[in-house]
Design a protein around this motif. Structure first.
Motif, PDB file in Angstrom:
ATOM      1  N   SER A   1      58.959 -12.936 -28.416  1.00  0.00           N
ATOM      2  CA  SER A   1      60.214 -13.468 -27.863  1.00  0.00           C
ATOM      3  C   SER A   1      61.414 -12.675 -28.364  1.00  0.00           C
ATOM      4  O   SER A   1      62.367 -12.429 -27.617  1.00  0.00           O
ATOM      5  CB  SER A   1      60.375 -14.943 -28.241  1.00  0.00           C
ATOM      6  N   ALA A   2      61.377 -12.276 -29.622  1.00  0.00           N
ATOM      7  CA  ALA A   2      62.479 -11.480 -30.180  1.00  0.00           C
ATOM      8  C   ALA A   2      62.574 -10.128 -29.482  1.00  0.00           C
ATOM      9  O   ALA A   2      63.670  -9.649 -29.169  1.00  0.00           O
ATOM     10  CB  ALA A   2      62.277 -11.285 -31.677  1.00  0.00           C
ATOM     11  N   MET A   3      61.421  -9.513 -29.244  1.00  0.00           N
ATOM     12  CA  MET A   3      61.419  -8.213 -28.566  1.00  0.00           C
ATOM     13  C   MET A   3      61.970  -8.353 -27.146  1.00  0.00           C
ATOM     14  O   MET A   3      62.737  -7.503 -26.673  1.00  0.00           O
ATOM     15  CB  MET A   3      60.005  -7.650 -28.534  1.00  0.00           C
ATOM     16  N   LEU A   4      61.592  -9.435 -26.464  1.00  0.00           N
ATOM     17  CA  LEU A   4      62.108  -9.653 -25.109  1.00  0.00           C
ATOM     18  C   LEU A   4      63.603  -9.895 -25.136  1.00  0.00           C
ATOM     19  O   LEU A   4      64.335  -9.367 -24.282  1.00  0.00           O
ATOM     20  CB  LEU A   4      61.398 -10.828 -24.451  1.00  0.00           C
ATOM     21  N   GLN A   5      64.083 -10.677 -26.094  1.00  0.00           N
ATOM     22  CA  GLN A   5      65.517 -10.950 -26.176  1.00  0.00           C
ATOM     23  C   GLN A   5      66.305  -9.651 -26.377  1.00  0.00           C
ATOM     24  O   GLN A   5      67.312  -9.414 -25.696  1.00  0.00           O
ATOM     25  CB  GLN A   5      65.806 -11.932 -27.322  1.00  0.00           C
ATOM     26  N   GLY A   6      65.843  -8.812 -27.296  1.00  0.00           N
ATOM     27  CA  GLY A   6      66.527  -7.544 -27.535  1.00  0.00           C
ATOM     28  C   GLY A   6      66.472  -6.626 -26.331  1.00  0.00           C
ATOM     29  O   GLY A   6      67.465  -5.992 -25.966  1.00  0.00           O
ATOM     30  N   LEU A   7      65.304  -6.549 -25.712  1.00  0.00           N
ATOM     31  CA  LEU A   7      65.134  -5.738 -24.506  1.00  0.00           C
ATOM     32  C   LEU A   7      66.055  -6.223 -23.394  1.00  0.00           C
ATOM     33  O   LEU A   7      66.747  -5.421 -22.741  1.00  0.00           O
ATOM     34  CB  LEU A   7      63.668  -5.815 -24.064  1.00  0.00           C
ATOM     35  N   THR A   8      66.088  -7.520 -23.175  1.00  0.00           N
ATOM     36  CA  THR A   8      66.876  -8.090 -22.083  1.00  0.00           C
ATOM     37  C   THR A   8      68.365  -7.843 -22.268  1.00  0.00           C
ATOM     38  O   THR A   8      69.033  -7.244 -21.406  1.00  0.00           O
ATOM     39  CB  THR A   8      66.628  -9.607 -21.975  1.00  0.00           C
ATOM     40  N   PHE A   9      68.892  -8.297 -23.386  1.00  0.00           N
ATOM     41  CA  PHE A   9      70.347  -8.252 -23.546  1.00  0.00           C
ATOM     42  C   PHE A   9      70.857  -6.890 -24.012  1.00  0.00           C
ATOM     43  O   PHE A   9      72.032  -6.583 -23.828  1.00  0.00           O
ATOM     44  CB  PHE A   9      70.802  -9.383 -24.466  1.00  0.00           C
ATOM     45  N   GLY A  10      69.969  -6.064 -24.559  1.00  0.00           N
ATOM     46  CA  GLY A  10      70.353  -4.670 -24.789  1.00  0.00           C
ATOM     47  C   GLY A  10      70.624  -3.975 -23.468  1.00  0.00           C
ATOM     48  O   GLY A  10      71.628  -3.265 -23.304  1.00  0.00           O
ATOM     49  N   ARG A  11      69.763  -4.221 -22.487  1.00  0.00           N
ATOM     50  CA  ARG A  11      69.949  -3.622 -21.164  1.00  0.00           C
ATOM     51  C   ARG A  11      71.134  -4.263 -20.429  1.00  0.00           C
ATOM     52  O   ARG A  11      71.894  -3.570 -19.735  1.00  0.00           O
ATOM     53  CB  ARG A  11      68.673  -3.764 -20.345  1.00  0.00           C
ATOM     54  N   VAL A  12      71.273  -5.589 -20.567  1.00  0.00           N
ATOM     55  CA  VAL A  12      72.425  -6.275 -19.943  1.00  0.00           C
ATOM     56  C   VAL A  12      73.728  -5.681 -20.449  1.00  0.00           C
ATOM     57  O   VAL A  12      74.646  -5.380 -19.676  1.00  0.00           O
ATOM     58  CB  VAL A  12      72.365  -7.789 -20.223  1.00  0.00           C
ATOM     59  N   ALA A  13      73.825  -5.519 -21.767  1.00  0.00           N
ATOM     60  CA  ALA A  13      75.051  -4.975 -22.363  1.00  0.00           C
ATOM     61  C   ALA A  13      75.327  -3.564 -21.855  1.00  0.00           C
ATOM     62  O   ALA A  13      76.464  -3.231 -21.466  1.00  0.00           O
ATOM     63  CB  ALA A  13      74.917  -4.962 -23.886  1.00  0.00           C
ATOM     64  N   ALA A  14      74.299  -2.729 -21.842  1.00  0.00           N
ATOM     65  CA  ALA A  14      74.486  -1.341 -21.408  1.00  0.00           C
ATOM     66  C   ALA A  14      74.848  -1.254 -19.941  1.00  0.00           C
ATOM     67  O   ALA A  14      75.701  -0.435 -19.544  1.00  0.00           O
ATOM     68  CB  ALA A  14      73.217  -0.541 -21.691  1.00  0.00           C
ATOM     69  N   GLU A  15      74.220  -2.102 -19.128  1.00  0.00           N
ATOM     70  CA  GLU A  15      74.525  -2.064 -17.706  1.00  0.00           C
ATOM     71  C   GLU A  15      75.986  -2.436 -17.451  1.00  0.00           C
ATOM     72  O   GLU A  15      76.687  -1.783 -16.673  1.00  0.00           O
ATOM     73  CB  GLU A  15      73.604  -3.009 -16.938  1.00  0.00           C
ATOM     74  N   HIS A  16      76.454  -3.487 -18.127  1.00  0.00           N
ATOM     75  CA  HIS A  16      77.841  -3.914 -17.922  1.00  0.00           C
ATOM     76  C   HIS A  16      78.821  -2.887 -18.475  1.00  0.00           C
ATOM     77  O   HIS A  16      79.865  -2.609 -17.872  1.00  0.00           O
ATOM     78  CB  HIS A  16      78.070  -5.274 -18.576  1.00  0.00           C
ATOM     79  N   ALA A  17      78.480  -2.308 -19.622  1.00  0.00           N
ATOM     80  CA  ALA A  17      79.375  -1.342 -20.259  1.00  0.00           C
ATOM     81  C   ALA A  17      79.490  -0.044 -19.482  1.00  0.00           C
ATOM     82  O   ALA A  17      80.492   0.683 -19.622  1.00  0.00           O
ATOM     83  CB  ALA A  17      78.896  -1.053 -21.681  1.00  0.00           C
TER      84      ALA A  17
END
Length: 589
Positions: free
Chosen positions: A571-587
């Motif tokens: 779950s931790a790996m998924l959370q980091g994967l998900t919101f790491g990509r969300v942050a980069a996409e928005h930025a």
């Protein structure tokens, strides 16, 4: 991409790219070729030492000019820890022809083993060991540096590598800085499990599941955890993008060899743990190599010490490196992925004053919290922890030892022992305790007899007695309470039905003389606090306003998505994967 709101023998050539930039990028140029070789007789020599995880074998080649090459022939070290350290040390040894090298931060044991083996090989060659150990690497005087980039990512774990690669694939210039001397953080140390639902990988194993079902499971566990900070909208983003994110990893070359459930009980009984062949270290290496290929600049041993804020916007950060350089990094956006605060005893104590005796393998020191406070970020400090209790006698007792009998320090049973270990720890804490004991049943003792007997003989927090009362005294426990607990439990075993906590009958086993009690150690896996973020992974300030230019993901900002009722490994790996990509996409929009 559009988001929906065993023994290892290797030569990591790509890591050598980092050894020039990855140790700060500011070291002095390679030393000039020595006038006379100190390395001894030309030839190839091998040496074996013991690393962090087992035997480590090197081959060192000497020619007329000195140390020509160093190869890691056999190793059980983690790929992006011990393996990464090897490549850094190898390059430094070749460049500077010296044995006077500092251990790589985050890989101290591996570094020492590598250097010991190299010294052994050079001794075989008849090298001048004293001279090689006395030869220091000359460094330039510290200076003030300025770097510029589109995206600055702070922290190189799963969230950081996902954000880095996502931003680089979008065409952004990216700088990734890491405090430690190795890449990967806690992500490189785990087994390589990633949670997800409705995936093509599941389909390949004939597992019927959906992102909708996963989301409902998260909601159910949130209710059990009674965590007021969990944000259902963020849970939805994590659940309903899990299939796409798992596929993103598959497309990058990650192979998952199976998908397993977290536990026998719903909602964790659906197989959602995607297990990668290469482990967590292999996942990180895959993403890291691709990031390097896209021109990402990576700097290890470079902690960020302060965020730069102009008005309401973060415009960069100040960092330092191991050479003493003070670095100003100008960036259009900063993505914090530098972890939680599991290793920071003061922060853990602040949020969990009752927790005093525990073990801790977490490497995160609360840097994200400190940086966030400096720019007015809203910080969520929760008393909920990811705690995992295992017996001192044998660490396997406490994982899936469903036939055990667990009791509180008062001698009372408190949980169905076959539930997930985070469920058990949460139930224990709700009783007001941080410590617990195992009372050995007949079947448990049969399974772990050797290690239990050794622990009792050594006096290693394991006790044996002819009567329950005597055992209770040794464990500093109320004899009457413990006796009632064991007698009641044995009656349920005889009846074949657990009327107290409804543990499945196949895991019921009697407690008989001689009576054995095993102390359980609380292992702090991670904290569950962090920076408050919105659906774009943007950091929010104490007034509820977005701090422009600042993002956070992973354990740096999972207070709203991760509770002490952790869904399951990965779950931790998924959370980091998900919101790491969300942050980069928005930025990068």
């Amino acid at each position: 991409m559009k988001l929906k709101k065993k023994a290892i023998a290797f030569a990591m050539a790509s890591v050598l790219t980092l050894s020039l930039a990855g140790c700060g990028g500011t070291s002095a140029p390679a030393a000039t070729e020595p006038e006379k070789s100190l390395a001894g007789k030309p030839g190839t020599y091998s040496a074996t030492t013991t690393g962090h995880n087992g035997p480590l074998k090197l081959e060192l080649t000497v020619d007329e000019k000195g140390i020509k090459d160093l190869k890691l022939v056999e190793s059980k070290e983690t790929l992006m820890v011990g393996g990464f350290a090897f490549d850094v040390l190898r390059q430094q040894m070749l460049d500077h022809q010296t044995l006077s090298l500092d251990s790589v931060s985050g890989a101290t044991v591996s570094s020492r083993a590598i250097m010991a083996a190299a010294k052994d090989a050079l001794t075989q060659a008849g090298a001048d060991i004293a001279a090689l150990e006395a030869k220091k690497i000359e460094k330039n005087a510290p200076s003030q540096l300025t770097w510029e980039t589109d995206i600055l990512v702070v922290g190189a774990g799963m969230a950081g590598m996902s954000a880095t690669l996502q931003a680089a694939e979008a065409g952004a210039d990216v700088i990734l800085v890491e405090k430690r001397g190795v890449i990967g953080g806690t992500s490189a140390l785990n087994a390589g499990y990633v949670y997800g639902a409705g995936t093509t990988v599941q389909e390949g194993f004939n597992i019927i599941d959906s992102e909708e079902n996963y989301y409902q499971s998260l909601l159910d566990l949130t209710e059990v955890a009674k965590d007021k900070y969990i944000d259902k909208d963020l849970l939805k983003i994590m659940a309903f993008n899990s299939a796409e994110n798992i596929q993103w990893l598959v497309d990058k070359g990650i192979k998952f060899y199976t998908v397993d459930p977290a536990n026998i009980h719903p909602p964790r009984s659906t197989p959602r743990i995607h297990k990668a062949e290469s482990g967590g270290s292999g996942i990180i290496k895959t993403l890291y190599d691709k990031a390097l290929a896209l021109g990402v600049k990576v700097y290890t041993n470079t902690p960020v010490v302060e965020l730069i804020k102009e008005g309401d916007t973060v415009v960069g950060a100040k960092a330092e490196d191991s050479d003493g350089n003070e670095i100003t990094i100008k960036a259009k956006s900063v993505i914090l992925t530098s972890g939680g605060y599991g290793k920071n005893k003061d922060m853990v104590k602040e949020s969990n004053p009752k927790l005093t005796d525990y073990t801790n393998s977490n490497v995160n020191e609360g840097d994200t919290i400190i940086l966030g406070k400096g720019v007015g970020a809203d910080i969520i400090m929760k008393d909920a922890l990811l705690m995992h209790h295992t017996a001192y006698a044998n660490g396997a007792i406490g994982n899936e030892s469903f036939d055990a009998l667990y009791v509180t320090p008062e001698g009372k049973r408190f949980v169905d022992e076959s539930t997930y270990f985070y469920w058990r720890s949460r139930a224990l804490r709700e009783q007001g305790f941080e410590d617990m004991w195992t009372i050995a049943t007949e079947s448990l003792y049969k399974t772990y007899k050797d290690s239990i007997d050794k622990a009792i003989e050594a006096g290693s927090k394991a006790f044996k007695a002819d009567t329950i009362e005597e055992l209770a005294q040794k464990m500093n426990m109320d004899p009457a309470a413990l006796k009632k607990t064991i007698e009641d439990y044995n009656k349920m075993v005889e009846a074949g039905k657990d009327t107290e906590f409804n543990k499945p009958a196949e895991y019921l086993s009697k407690v008989t003389a001689p009576y054995i009690g095993l102390d359980m150690k609380g292992g702090l896996v991670d904290t569950t606090g962090g920076l408050r973020v919105n659906e774009n992974a943007q950091v929010v300030d104490t007034k509820g306003n977005v701090i422009q230019g600042l993002y956070a993901a992973g354990s740096a900002a999972w207070a709203q998505t991760i509770s002490q009722e952790y869904e399951g490994s990965g779950s931790a790996m998924l959370q980091g994967l998900t919101f790491g990509r969300v942050a980069a996409e928005h930025a990068t929009k």
